[in-house]
Design an enzyme around this catalytic site. Structure first.
Site, short mmCIF file in Angstrom:
data_model
loop_
_atom_site.label_atom_id
_atom_site.label_comp_id
_atom_site.label_asym_id
_atom_site.label_seq_id
_atom_site.Cartn_x
_atom_site.Cartn_y
_atom_site.Cartn_z
N SER A 44 72.84 27.95 37.30
CA SER A 44 73.35 27.06 38.33
C SER A 44 74.78 26.65 37.98
O SER A 44 75.13 26.55 36.80
CB SER A 44 72.48 25.80 38.45
N TYR B 257 68.51 18.63 34.84
CA TYR B 257 68.50 19.97 35.44
C TYR B 257 69.71 20.77 34.96
O TYR B 257 69.60 21.95 34.58
CB TYR B 257 68.50 19.86 36.96
#
Length: 256
Positions: A151, A165
Site C-alpha cells: 500500500s 495498517y
C-alpha cells in the site's frame, strides 16, 4: 497452463486480478475468508467467460489452513506458479474529532494491532513460504512469480487514521525485498504493488465508505483509482514481459 492463487480474491483488487489472469489463460484459485457467495460469483464469471477457476476458503493467518490450501491445489491442479498475496484487513477508525473520523497510535489496543499484523504480515509470510517450496529450483520446481499487494500507506504512514495498517504494509515491503534476494537464483521473482486510494470495499470496512472521494482533491491526479488499474500492474509483474524484474515495486496512487 499456469496455476495462480490470489488471496482475498472475492472482492476489489483480488477480484479484478483473478478475472484478468484468467483472461490471460491461467487457472485461478480464488481464496476467500468468509464470503463464499462473493467468491463463487467471481468463479462463475470466470468460468462463464471460458476461463478456469475454483474458490477455496482459508484464513491465511492460520498456518494449518494455508498448508491445507496449497496441498489441495497440488492435488487438484498441480503446484502454484503464480501467487498474488492480496488478503488484508483494515480496522475501523476509532473516534470522531472536528466532524472527521480519526484513529491515532495512542488509541490502539494490542488486540487490534495483533489482528492487523497477523493477517497482513503473517499471512503473506505463510503463503510465500508454501509457494517457494513449490516454485524453487532447489525443491524441483519450475520457478514462478510472487506479487505482494502492499500500500502507499507504507510510504505515507497513514497518520491519524491507520498507522497500524501502514506499519503492516511496511513489513510487506521488507518481506518483498528480502525474499526476492533469497530466491532470485531459484527461478522465483518477487515484486510488490503499492496501491493508494482505490475504490474498494476496504474503506467501508474501515468505517468510511466515501474516503476516496474525500481525499481525491489531495491526489495529484485528482481522482481515485480502480481495482482494474492495479490488476493490470500485477498481471504485468507475473508475466514473462517482466522476466528481469524482481525486488521492485509499482506505485499506483495517482502521484501521491
Amino acid at each position: 497452463m499456469k496455476i495462480a492463487l490470489i488471496t482475498g480474491a472475492s472482492r476489489g483488487i483480488g477480484n479484478a486480478t483473478a478475472q484478468l489472469l484468467a483472461q490471460q489463460g491461467m487457472r485461478v484459485v480464488v481464496n476467500y475468508l468468509r464470503d463464499k457467495q462473493a467468491a463463487q460469483a467471481v468463479v462463475d464469471t470466470i468460468n462463464i467467460a471460458g476461463g478456469t477457476a475454483m474458490a477455496w476458503q482459508a484464513d491465511v493467518s492460520d498456518e494449518r489452513q494455508v498448508v491445507d490450501m496449497f496441498t489441495a491445489i497440488d492435488d487438484t491442479w498441480g503446484p502454484v506458479a503464480v501467487l498474488v498475496n492480496n488478503a488484508g484487513i483494515l480496522s475501523t477508525q476509532c473516534r470522531v474529532e472536528d466532524l472527521t473520523t480519526q484513529c491515532r497510535v495512542e488509541d490502539l489496543t494490542a488486540e487490534r494491532i495483533n489482528r492487523v499484523l497477523t493477517t497482513n504480515v503473517t499471512g503473506y509470510f505463510l503463503c510465500c513460504r508454501e509457494a517457494v517450496k513449490r516454485m524453487s529450483h532447489q525443491h524441483g520446481g519450475a520457478g514462478g512469480a510472487i506479487v505482494n499487494v502492499s500500500s502507499a500507506a507504507s510510504r505515507l504512514g497513514a497518520p491519524g487514521e491507520y498507522v497500524d495498517y501502514a506499519a503492516s504494509k511496511g513489513a510487506v515491503d521488507s518481506l518483498t525485498i528480502g525474499l526476492s534476494l533469497e530466491v532470485a537464483a531459484q527461478g522465483i521473482r518477487v515484486n510488490g504493488v503499492r496501491p493508494g486510494f482505490i475504490y474498494t470495499d476496504m474503506h467501508a470496512s474501515g468505517g468510511e465508505p466515501g474516503r476516496v472521494d474525500r481525499v481525491a482533491s489531495a491526489i495529484p491526479m485528482r481522482r481515485g483509482g480502480q481495482p482494474e488499474e492495479v490488476a493490470q500492474a500485477i498481471a504485468w509483474l507475473v508475466s514473462d514481459s517482466a522476466s528481469y524484474v524482481t525486488g521492485s515495486f509499482i506505485d499506483l496512487a495517482g502521484g501521491k
